[in-house]
Design a protein around this motif. Structure first.
Motif, PDB file in Angstrom:
ATOM      1  N   MET A   1       0.844  -1.196   0.000  1.00 38.52           N
ATOM      2  CA  MET A   1       0.000   0.000   0.000  1.00 38.52           C
ATOM      3  C   MET A   1       0.884   1.253   0.000  1.00 38.52           C
ATOM      4  N   LEU A   2       0.526   2.234  -0.818  1.00 38.45           N
ATOM      5  CA  LEU A   2       1.259   3.483  -0.893  1.00 38.45           C
ATOM      6  C   LEU A   2       1.252   4.191   0.461  1.00 38.45           C
ATOM      7  N   LYS A   3       2.422   4.624   0.890  1.00 39.55           N
ATOM      8  CA  LYS A   3       2.503   5.380   2.145  1.00 39.55           C
ATOM      9  C   LYS A   3       2.287   6.858   1.819  1.00 39.55           C
ATOM     10  N   THR A   4       1.210   7.382   2.311  1.00 37.60           N
ATOM     11  CA  THR A   4       0.833   8.758   2.015  1.00 37.60           C
ATOM     12  C   THR A   4       1.217   9.683   3.163  1.00 37.60           C
ATOM     13  N   LYS A   5       1.843  10.804   2.810  1.00 32.97           N
ATOM     14  CA  LYS A   5       2.126  11.843   3.810  1.00 32.97           C
ATOM     15  C   LYS A   5       0.859  12.672   3.970  1.00 32.97           C
ATOM     16  N   ARG A   6       0.325  12.708   5.180  1.00 32.93           N
ATOM     17  CA  ARG A   6      -0.932  13.414   5.450  1.00 32.93           C
ATOM     18  C   ARG A   6      -0.613  14.769   6.058  1.00 32.93           C
ATOM     19  N   ILE A   7      -0.853  15.817   5.289  1.00 34.37           N
ATOM     20  CA  ILE A   7      -0.579  17.181   5.739  1.00 34.37           C
ATOM     21  C   ILE A   7      -1.891  17.817   6.162  1.00 34.37           C
ATOM     22  N   CYS A   8      -2.011  18.123   7.444  1.00 32.08           N
ATOM     23  CA  CYS A   8      -3.190  18.831   7.942  1.00 32.08           C
ATOM     24  C   CYS A   8      -2.843  20.305   8.099  1.00 32.08           C
ATOM     25  N   LEU A   9      -3.491  21.137   7.313  1.00 34.10           N
ATOM     26  CA  LEU A   9      -3.377  22.572   7.489  1.00 34.10           C
ATOM     27  C   LEU A   9      -4.438  22.998   8.484  1.00 34.10           C
ATOM     28  N   TRP A  10      -4.011  23.616   9.573  1.00 29.74           N
ATOM     29  CA  TRP A  10      -4.931  24.110  10.597  1.00 29.74           C
ATOM     30  C   TRP A  10      -4.924  25.628  10.535  1.00 29.74           C
ATOM     31  N   SER A  11      -6.043  26.182  10.104  1.00 25.43           N
ATOM     32  CA  SER A  11      -6.131  27.608   9.855  1.00 25.43           C
ATOM     33  C   SER A  11      -7.247  28.232  10.667  1.00 25.43           C
ATOM     34  N   GLY A  12      -7.275  29.564  10.666  1.00 27.60           N
ATOM     35  CA  GLY A  12      -8.431  30.303  11.124  1.00 27.60           C
ATOM     36  C   GLY A  12      -9.197  30.781   9.901  1.00 27.60           C
ATOM     37  N   PRO A  13     -10.382  31.327  10.066  1.00 29.61           N
ATOM     38  CA  PRO A  13     -11.168  31.797   8.924  1.00 29.61           C
ATOM     39  C   PRO A  13     -10.592  33.078   8.326  1.00 29.61           C
ATOM     40  N   ARG A  14     -11.026  33.408   7.109  1.00 24.89           N
ATOM     41  CA  ARG A  14     -10.605  34.595   6.377  1.00 24.89           C
ATOM     42  C   ARG A  14      -9.096  34.701   6.335  1.00 24.89           C
ATOM     43  N   ASN A  15      -8.471  33.575   6.070  1.00 24.65           N
ATOM     44  CA  ASN A  15      -7.031  33.484   5.931  1.00 24.65           C
ATOM     45  C   ASN A  15      -6.776  33.164   4.462  1.00 24.65           C
ATOM     46  N   ILE A  16      -5.603  32.650   4.119  1.00 21.14           N
ATOM     47  CA  ILE A  16      -5.355  32.241   2.737  1.00 21.14           C
ATOM     48  C   ILE A  16      -5.384  30.716   2.631  1.00 21.14           C
ATOM     49  N   SER A  17      -6.146  30.069   3.520  1.00 20.07           N
ATOM     50  CA  SER A  17      -6.157  28.606   3.546  1.00 20.07           C
ATOM     51  C   SER A  17      -6.701  28.019   2.251  1.00 20.07           C
ATOM     52  N   GLN A  66     -15.399  11.575  14.384  1.00 22.17           N
ATOM     53  CA  GLN A  66     -14.499  10.433  14.515  1.00 22.17           C
ATOM     54  C   GLN A  66     -14.482   9.603  13.240  1.00 22.17           C
ATOM     55  N   LYS A  67     -15.644   9.484  12.588  1.00 16.65           N
ATOM     56  CA  LYS A  67     -15.693   8.795  11.298  1.00 16.65           C
ATOM     57  C   LYS A  67     -14.886   9.558  10.246  1.00 16.65           C
ATOM     58  N   VAL A  68     -14.976  10.881  10.294  1.00 18.87           N
ATOM     59  CA  VAL A  68     -14.194  11.708   9.365  1.00 18.87           C
ATOM     60  C   VAL A  68     -12.701  11.456   9.565  1.00 18.87           C
ATOM     61  N   VAL A  69     -12.279  11.439  10.810  1.00 16.17           N
ATOM     62  CA  VAL A  69     -10.868  11.182  11.109  1.00 16.17           C
ATOM     63  C   VAL A  69     -10.453   9.811  10.578  1.00 16.17           C
ATOM     64  N   ASP A  70     -11.234   8.785  10.909  1.00 13.30           N
ATOM     65  CA  ASP A  70     -10.861   7.414  10.552  1.00 13.30           C
ATOM     66  C   ASP A  70     -10.926   7.148   9.047  1.00 13.30           C
ATOM     67  N   GLU A  71     -11.954   7.688   8.389  1.00 16.41           N
ATOM     68  CA  GLU A  71     -12.208   7.319   6.996  1.00 16.41           C
ATOM     69  C   GLU A  71     -11.666   8.325   5.981  1.00 16.41           C
ATOM     70  N   ILE A  72     -11.477   9.576   6.404  1.00 18.98           N
ATOM     71  CA  ILE A  72     -11.004  10.589   5.457  1.00 18.98           C
ATOM     72  C   ILE A  72      -9.576  11.018   5.785  1.00 18.98           C
ATOM     73  N   ILE A  73      -9.372  11.577   6.967  1.00 25.74           N
ATOM     74  CA  ILE A  73      -8.030  12.069   7.286  1.00 25.74           C
ATOM     75  C   ILE A  73      -7.023  10.918   7.368  1.00 25.74           C
ATOM     76  N   LEU A  74      -7.440   9.799   7.939  1.00 26.86           N
ATOM     77  CA  LEU A  74      -6.545   8.633   8.029  1.00 26.86           C
ATOM     78  C   LEU A  74      -6.899   7.571   6.990  1.00 26.86           C
ATOM     79  N   GLY A  75      -7.723   7.935   6.020  1.00 29.21           N
ATOM     80  CA  GLY A  75      -8.134   6.995   4.972  1.00 29.21           C
ATOM     81  C   GLY A  75      -7.015   6.721   3.963  1.00 29.21           C
ATOM     82  N   ASP A  76      -7.324   5.880   2.966  1.00 31.77           N
ATOM     83  CA  ASP A  76      -6.340   5.506   1.953  1.00 31.77           C
ATOM     84  C   ASP A  76      -6.413   6.446   0.754  1.00 31.77           C
TER      85      ASP A  76
END
Length: 242
Positions: A1-17, A66-76
């Motif tokens: 399985m491809l090892k994916t680097k998971r980059i979480c950008l944590w921003s505030g609103p009205r930023n350049i996110s 928690q489903k979002v974390v498990d299935e999307i952020i930590l998904g394949d």
């Protein structure tokens, strides 16, 4: 399985996110995901009562964080990089241990620039809405478990986009790609349903717009919140470059 680097950008609103998400979307080696925890945040706070399009967001996304974390952020993913644009204040009622498995970038902005812009969309904002205290809380948590954090200021990226993006990529351990500096005008398929309320400026852009200091008088009714946010912002910047 491809090892994916998971980059979480944590921003505030009205930023350049969103612009930064569009920037990463230009990479052929990256998948981008737009605010996967937004519906979770609305479902767990009273923000659903005043955020524009809240019902649409709740209907369009998984409401269980928690489903979002498990299935999307930590998904394949089938790309080497997965880039998640997040708002820090969306981290409510969640086990934060998943952050040990992600690369965490904190995007901040001088509150004097941000607050007037945000208040045009959400009246009478509070610290819960704008994320500065939450930024600081999460950075301190990650430092307490010896997890590296990356802190970048939107103003720096707007002033020096190529050099700052090159530095960011180096810090993240990925090659810099010149394609990150430009994108086609208009919406992207990854945009959340909230784009029509929030993304007008980035949809008109084709790259990072030059930084311009705000000249209009600061709204008096936001002065107390500004003082609170400025204190958190300045403390957050002390962790940059560590």
């Amino acid at each position: 399985m491809l090892k994916t680097k998971r980059i979480c950008l944590w921003s505030g609103p009205r930023n350049i996110s969103t612009a930064l998400m569009y920037s990463f979307a230009q990479r052929e080696d990256a998948t981008v995901v737009d605010e996967p925890l937004y519906a979770h945040y609305l479902a767990n706070t009273d923000a659903k009562n005043y955020h524009p399009g809240a019902e649409e967001v709740l209907e369009s996304q998984e409401n269980d964080g928690q489903k979002v974390v498990d299935e999307i952020i930590l998904g394949d993913y089938d790309t080497p990089i997965a880039f998640f644009k997040n708002m820090t204040h969306h981290l409510v009622n969640l086990d934060l241990s998943f952050l040990e498995k992600t690369v965490n970038v904190f995007l901040t902005r001088p509150p004097k620039d941000m607050l007037p812009s945000y208040a045009k969309q959400v009246k009478n904002p509070t610290m819960q809405d704008v994320g500065y205290a939450k930024h600081l809380e999460i950075v301190k948590y990650l430092r307490s478990i010896d997890k590296k954090t990356v802190i970048v200021d939107a103003k720096d990226i707007l002033q020096y986009p190529q050099s700052r993006l090159r530095e960011l990529c180096g810090t993240l351990g990925i090659p810099f790609d010149e394609a990150m500096l430009k994108w086609p005008a208009g919406p992207r398929k990854e945009d959340g349903v909230w784009a029509k309320y929030w993304y007008h400026n980035v949809h008109r852009s084709t790259g990072f717009r030059a930084y311009k200091a705000k000249n209009e008088p600061f709204p008096e009714e936001l002065e107390d919140l500004l003082e609170e946010c400025q204190e958190a912002y300045e403390e957050l910047l002390t962790y940059a470059g560590d």
